[in-house]
Design a protein around this motif. Structure first.
Motif, mmCIF file in Angstrom:
data_model
loop_
_atom_site.group_PDB
_atom_site.id
_atom_site.type_symbol
_atom_site.label_atom_id
_atom_site.label_comp_id
_atom_site.label_asym_id
_atom_site.label_seq_id
_atom_site.Cartn_x
_atom_site.Cartn_y
_atom_site.Cartn_z
ATOM 1 N N GLY A 32 -8.903 -9.775 5.574
ATOM 2 C CA GLY A 32 -10.284 -9.677 5.130
ATOM 3 C C GLY A 32 -10.396 -9.775 3.621
ATOM 4 N N SER A 33 -11.585 -10.080 3.157
ATOM 5 C CA SER A 33 -11.800 -10.200 1.712
ATOM 6 C C SER A 33 -11.552 -8.885 0.994
ATOM 7 N N LYS A 34 -11.630 -7.762 1.723
ATOM 8 C CA LYS A 34 -11.393 -6.459 1.112
ATOM 9 C C LYS A 34 -9.964 -6.352 0.576
ATOM 10 N N VAL A 35 -9.017 -7.010 1.237
ATOM 11 C CA VAL A 35 -7.629 -6.998 0.761
ATOM 12 C C VAL A 35 -7.544 -7.640 -0.613
ATOM 13 N N ALA A 36 -8.262 -8.732 -0.798
ATOM 14 C CA ALA A 36 -8.240 -9.422 -2.089
ATOM 15 C C ALA A 36 -8.796 -8.535 -3.204
ATOM 16 N N SER A 37 -9.927 -7.890 -2.945
ATOM 17 C CA SER A 37 -10.513 -7.033 -3.984
ATOM 18 C C SER A 37 -9.672 -5.780 -4.209
ATOM 19 N N ASN A 38 -9.055 -5.261 -3.159
ATOM 20 C CA ASN A 38 -8.189 -4.089 -3.330
ATOM 21 C C ASN A 38 -6.957 -4.415 -4.160
ATOM 22 N N ALA A 39 -6.422 -5.615 -4.004
ATOM 23 C CA ALA A 39 -5.261 -6.014 -4.804
ATOM 24 C C ALA A 39 -5.610 -6.035 -6.289
ATOM 25 N N VAL A 40 -6.799 -6.514 -6.603
ATOM 26 C CA VAL A 40 -7.254 -6.503 -8.000
ATOM 27 C C VAL A 40 -7.374 -5.071 -8.501
ATOM 28 N N ALA A 41 -7.926 -4.188 -7.677
ATOM 29 C CA ALA A 41 -8.091 -2.794 -8.079
ATOM 30 C C ALA A 41 -6.744 -2.142 -8.377
ATOM 31 N N ASP B 153 -10.008 -2.725 5.531
ATOM 32 C CA ASP B 153 -11.412 -2.500 5.892
ATOM 33 C C ASP B 153 -12.091 -1.430 5.048
ATOM 34 N N GLU B 154 -11.444 -0.974 3.983
ATOM 35 C CA GLU B 154 -12.082 0.019 3.114
ATOM 36 C C GLU B 154 -11.523 -0.104 1.709
ATOM 37 N N ASP B 155 -12.285 0.393 0.744
ATOM 38 C CA ASP B 155 -11.881 0.291 -0.653
ATOM 39 C C ASP B 155 -10.693 1.200 -0.947
ATOM 40 N N VAL B 156 -9.794 0.703 -1.778
ATOM 41 C CA VAL B 156 -8.714 1.528 -2.301
ATOM 42 C C VAL B 156 -9.243 2.248 -3.540
ATOM 43 N N GLY B 157 -9.237 3.551 -3.497
ATOM 44 C CA GLY B 157 -9.691 4.317 -4.650
ATOM 45 C C GLY B 157 -8.578 4.514 -5.660
ATOM 46 N N ALA B 158 -8.717 5.532 -6.487
ATOM 47 C CA ALA B 158 -7.683 5.843 -7.468
ATOM 48 C C ALA B 158 -6.436 6.349 -6.741
ATOM 49 N N GLU C 249 7.650 2.161 12.062
ATOM 50 C CA GLU C 249 6.857 1.644 13.175
ATOM 51 C C GLU C 249 5.605 2.484 13.397
ATOM 52 N N GLY C 250 5.749 3.810 13.255
ATOM 53 C CA GLY C 250 4.603 4.683 13.452
ATOM 54 C C GLY C 250 3.512 4.455 12.427
ATOM 55 N N ILE C 251 3.910 4.265 11.175
ATOM 56 C CA ILE C 251 2.932 4.034 10.111
ATOM 57 C C ILE C 251 2.215 2.709 10.334
ATOM 58 N N LEU C 252 2.970 1.655 10.634
ATOM 59 C CA LEU C 252 2.358 0.342 10.777
ATOM 60 C C LEU C 252 1.510 0.231 12.041
ATOM 61 N N ALA C 253 1.728 1.130 12.977
ATOM 62 C CA ALA C 253 0.895 1.106 14.178
ATOM 63 C C ALA C 253 -0.517 1.601 13.891
ATOM 64 N N ASP C 254 -0.683 2.444 12.877
ATOM 65 C CA ASP C 254 -2.008 3.021 12.601
ATOM 66 C C ASP C 254 -2.107 3.402 11.131
ATOM 67 N N LEU C 255 -2.231 2.403 10.276
ATOM 68 C CA LEU C 255 -2.279 2.630 8.834
ATOM 69 C C LEU C 255 -3.638 3.181 8.433
ATOM 70 N N ARG C 256 -3.635 4.330 7.755
ATOM 71 C CA ARG C 256 -4.905 4.951 7.371
ATOM 72 C C ARG C 256 -5.037 5.225 5.882
ATOM 73 N N LEU C 257 -4.007 4.893 5.108
ATOM 74 C CA LEU C 257 -4.086 4.976 3.658
ATOM 75 C C LEU C 257 -3.070 4.011 3.099
ATOM 76 N N PRO C 258 -3.188 3.625 1.823
ATOM 77 C CA PRO C 258 -2.206 2.709 1.250
ATOM 78 C C PRO C 258 -0.796 3.289 1.342
ATOM 79 N N VAL C 259 0.169 2.434 1.690
ATOM 80 C CA VAL C 259 1.556 2.861 1.836
ATOM 81 C C VAL C 259 2.442 1.909 1.043
ATOM 82 N N LEU C 260 3.274 2.486 0.191
ATOM 83 C CA LEU C 260 4.282 1.712 -0.542
ATOM 84 C C LEU C 260 5.597 1.849 0.194
ATOM 85 N N MET C 261 6.147 0.726 0.656
ATOM 86 C CA MET C 261 7.403 0.730 1.391
ATOM 87 C C MET C 261 8.457 -0.081 0.643
ATOM 88 N N SER C 262 9.695 0.397 0.716
ATOM 89 C CA SER C 262 10.833 -0.357 0.174
ATOM 90 C C SER C 262 11.912 -0.393 1.225
#
Length: 278
Positions: A17-26, A149-154, A264-277
């Motif tokens: 979605g376009s929200k991903v593009a705007s969140n990346a900028v944020a 589907d939602e804005d990334v805040g601070a 697998e559990g996180i990717l099944a139901d992502l509800r906040l930004p997650v940094l993975m390595s």
């Protein structure tokens, strides 16, 4: 040194979605980073024969799919450019092409040239989740997965999922740009999921961060009957975390798929930004 970030945007079969593009900028704006927007359009080769052309009009369908992918990519780049201009984020962009079977591989390969990759996530769309998995597992770079589907805040309350493992240590190191800008750092250790290297492993990490000028608090939780990924995410949300940092796939993806695992559990139901390595 300037931090270089990239948002990877495959446009086939399901575009983010376009929200991903705007969140990346944020996110790039919060990090004071440059952003490269890489759209990956599909290039379906024409493998039709006389019969398929006659019965299915396959060449026309291929042209339509390729054109739709390009149009989605153009729209995503326009969204990124407008948002970057508004936030005064330095932006570069590119349009790549890949055959359907190589869309995810192309995204992962492109991410290797940057300090941080960003990909979107959308509930119940397997192709988008598969792209996130491939970039985490194969890019060799830390990957920020953002809800689509939602804005990334601070991203000012960083929650670290810590078990003393190699991938968790890698994730903490890769999260440094976020940790240095955070107002709150929390360390979560799940104590009933597997044997830990030491009882005070969370406190040990907190002391190490303190030595680097980063104040953090550690706490232990029990997953109980919940999957570990759900337990971590639930607790992070409960304490108002805005970013979860964790290692991805300490074993092979196949083993984690069979046995289960936090990734697998996180990717099944992502509800906040997650940094993975990985």
């Amino acid at each position: 040194m300037q931090l270089l970030t990239s948002v990877l945007l495959p446009t086939y079969p399901d575009p983010p979605g376009s929200k991903v593009a705007s969140n990346a900028v944020a996110v790039a704006n919060q990090l004071g980073a440059t952003l490269d927007a890489a759209v990956i359009n599909v290039d379906i080769p024409d493998v039709s024969n006389a019969l398929s052309s006659l019965l299915l009009d396959l060449p026309a369908k291929i042209r339509e799919a390729n054109a739709a992918s390009r149009n989605r990519g153009k729209a995503l780049l326009e969204t990124v450019a407008a948002e970057a201009a508004r936030c005064k984020v330095t932006l570069t962009s590119q349009e790549l092409k890949a055959q359907p079977a190589f869309m995810r591989e192309t995204a992962a390969r492109e991410g290797r040239y940057f300090d941080l990759c960003m990909v979107g996530w959308t509930r119940n769309i397997e192709s988008i989740r598969a792209t996130a998995e491939e970039v985490v597992f194969s890019s060799g770079r830390p990957t920020l997965i953002v809800p689509g589907d939602e804005d990334v805040g601070a991203l000012d309350h960083v929650v670290i999922a810590w078990d003393g493992s190699r991938v968790a240590a890698r994730a903490v190191a890769d999260a440094r740009p976020f940790l240095e800008r955070a107002s709150t750092i929390s360390i979560i250790t799940v104590t009933d999921e597997k044997a830990l290297p030491r009882e005070d492993t969370g406190d040990r990490l907190a002391h190490g961060l303190a030595a680097r000028g980063l104040r953090a608090r550690s706490e232990s939780i029990h997953a109980g009957d919940n999957e570990i990924g759900a337990a971590l995410e639930d607790h992070a949300i409960r304490i108002n975390g805005s970013l979860l940092v964790m290692g991805g796939w300490s074993h092979s993806r196949l083993r984690d798929f069979v046995l289960g695992g936090a990734t697998e559990g996180i990717l099944a139901d992502l509800r906040l930004p997650v940094l993975m390595s990985h």
